[in-house]
Design a protein around this motif. Sequence first.
Motif, short mmCIF file in Angstrom:
data_model
loop_
_atom_site.label_atom_id
_atom_site.label_comp_id
_atom_site.label_asym_id
_atom_site.label_seq_id
_atom_site.Cartn_x
_atom_site.Cartn_y
_atom_site.Cartn_z
N ARG A 97 0.68 -1.25 -0.15
CA ARG A 97 -0.14 0.01 0.08
C ARG A 97 0.71 1.14 -0.13
NH1 ARG A 97 -5.37 -0.74 1.94
NH2 ARG A 97 -5.25 1.26 2.94
N ASP A 142 0.28 4.92 1.05
CA ASP A 142 -0.68 5.75 1.61
C ASP A 142 0.23 6.62 2.56
OD1 ASP A 142 -0.18 4.12 3.97
OD2 ASP A 142 -1.96 2.62 3.68
N ALA A 143 -0.81 7.17 3.51
CA ALA A 143 -0.36 8.10 4.57
C ALA A 143 0.69 7.41 5.51
CB ALA A 143 -1.54 8.62 5.23
N TYR A 175 4.17 6.44 2.46
CA TYR A 175 4.68 7.32 1.52
C TYR A 175 6.03 7.93 1.99
CZ TYR A 175 3.84 11.85 3.71
OH TYR A 175 3.63 12.94 4.55
N TYR A 191 -3.01 -0.71 -3.32
CA TYR A 191 -3.88 0.40 -2.74
C TYR A 191 -2.83 1.87 -3.10
CZ TYR A 191 -6.40 3.67 0.43
OH TYR A 191 -7.09 4.98 0.68
N ILE A 192 -3.68 2.97 -3.39
CA ILE A 192 -2.98 4.16 -3.19
C ILE A 192 -3.75 5.21 -2.82
CG2 ILE A 192 -3.56 4.77 -5.66
CD1 ILE A 192 -0.38 5.92 -5.83
N SER A 193 -3.33 5.93 -2.05
CA SER A 193 -4.13 7.20 -1.49
C SER A 193 -3.61 8.44 -1.93
CB SER A 193 -4.10 7.17 0.29
OG SER A 193 -2.70 7.73 0.48
N SER A 194 -4.25 9.58 -1.68
CA SER A 194 -3.71 10.98 -2.06
C SER A 194 -2.43 11.27 -1.63
CB SER A 194 -4.71 12.07 -1.68
OG SER A 194 -4.63 12.12 -0.32
N GLY A 225 -0.09 8.76 -1.60
CA GLY A 225 0.60 7.90 -2.52
C GLY A 225 0.60 8.66 -3.94
#
Length: 130
Positions: A22, A24-25, A28, A57-60, A62
């Motif tokens: 992942r 993510d926060a 990263y 999964y990737i978040s903002s 990322g």
Amino acid sequence: MTIELRTERPSPDRLVLHLHGRLDANTYLEFDGAALPLLTELPHGATVVLDMAGLEYISSAGLRSVARIRKATRTLGGHTLLLDPQPQVRKVFDIVKAVPVSEVFTGTSELDAYLDRIQKKIIDEADGGK
């Protein structure tokens, strides 16, 4: 969950970053700390390939990491290409329009065909279109 990063240098002007897990926060900073220093070793005009086959999964956060990679590579006169993102990750890029669709590839053969076309175009231009 964590992010795992494996690197590959198939040629002096190409760096492949294989991402697993992942982005993510929570991960990263680890990714940025491992990936960004590698870009300083690349020659002008290099290509960075982000192999996202193992990215679940990737978040903002990322997305911002990917943007930093793209910006650093552009500063070197190079390109960043995405390879084989899983459907859910590709959808995130589609939604936010973070990466032009022409820079996202479904597999290594498609990526290699693109890189071959680009190199042939440069050679043809250098030869004066002969």
